[in-house]
Design an enzyme around this catalytic site. Sequence first.
Site, PDB file in Angstrom:
ATOM      1  CG  HIS A  99      -9.368   2.003   6.365  1.00 10.36           C
ATOM      2  ND1 HIS A  99      -8.971   0.615   6.604  1.00 10.36           N
ATOM      3  CD2 HIS A  99      -8.393   2.596   5.448  1.00 10.36           C
ATOM      4  CE1 HIS A  99      -8.051   0.470   5.721  1.00 10.36           C
ATOM      5  NE2 HIS A  99      -7.812   1.705   5.134  1.00 10.36           N
ATOM      6  CD  GLU A 156      -9.491   2.338   1.095  1.00 15.53           C
ATOM      7  OE1 GLU A 156      -8.480   3.055   0.663  1.00 15.53           O
ATOM      8  OE2 GLU A 156      -9.054   1.523   1.959  1.00 15.53           O
TER       9      GLU A 156
END
Length: 231
Positions: A99, A156
């Site tokens: 992430h 993302e």
Amino acid sequence: MNKLIIANFKSNKNRQEYEHWLDDFEKGVAKVGAHIDIALAPPLPDLMFFSNRLCDKQMHPHTFLAVQDLSPFSAGSYTGAVGTRNLEGFDVKYAILGHSERRTYFHETAHDVANKVREALSASITPIVCVTKDECNPTANALEPRDRKRCIVAFEPIEHIGTGTTDTREDILKTKELVQAAFGPIPYIYGGSVSPSTEENILIDPAIDGFLVGHSSLDPHDFLSLLRQIR
Ligand code: PGA
């Protein structure tokens, strides 16, 4: 594949707040269709609590457990790290890896992400590998070719994470080509300010296999409302 919606709770709540979250979630989740898989990614100290609740209670039959990170090492002397051996018995199905918050605040590299992917796969945990456009090729190249094909990839874009503005459907679909050129025909999901008010044409697009949801997972009513809109 069912659409996969992941609630990434990050470091936000305490145990008592999760207890209330799960109470409210349980009341509404029965109305969510069986075409959806739900993954809940709590902070690690709450993993056992979530695991027990998912086993004990009448949850949506497709509600699974995810972790927000994983050690890049196998079992051993790695103070502070939580690896697959430590997760045995919790029935963890997915691991969110790479992430942007891990890459930015914890200086994770593509090589670290590749080691984490290997660890996850060795324990039959499905890696959800997060990438921006720039990270896509370096991350895919760091992985063993056989591992690449076994990932789910989440696009993302940093400029849309936690900002309240979702990327456009066109850009999400265009990036899918980039991602699948690098990883192969893996499931492709999107994350970045997905909420109940995200445009319907994104939420129901069959080319997007799911969503990674941060902020809008924190209120169970918002999260349920989002789940109900997904086709
Ligand atoms: P957000 O977070 O939904 O709050 O933008 C998404 C993510 O960090 O994956």
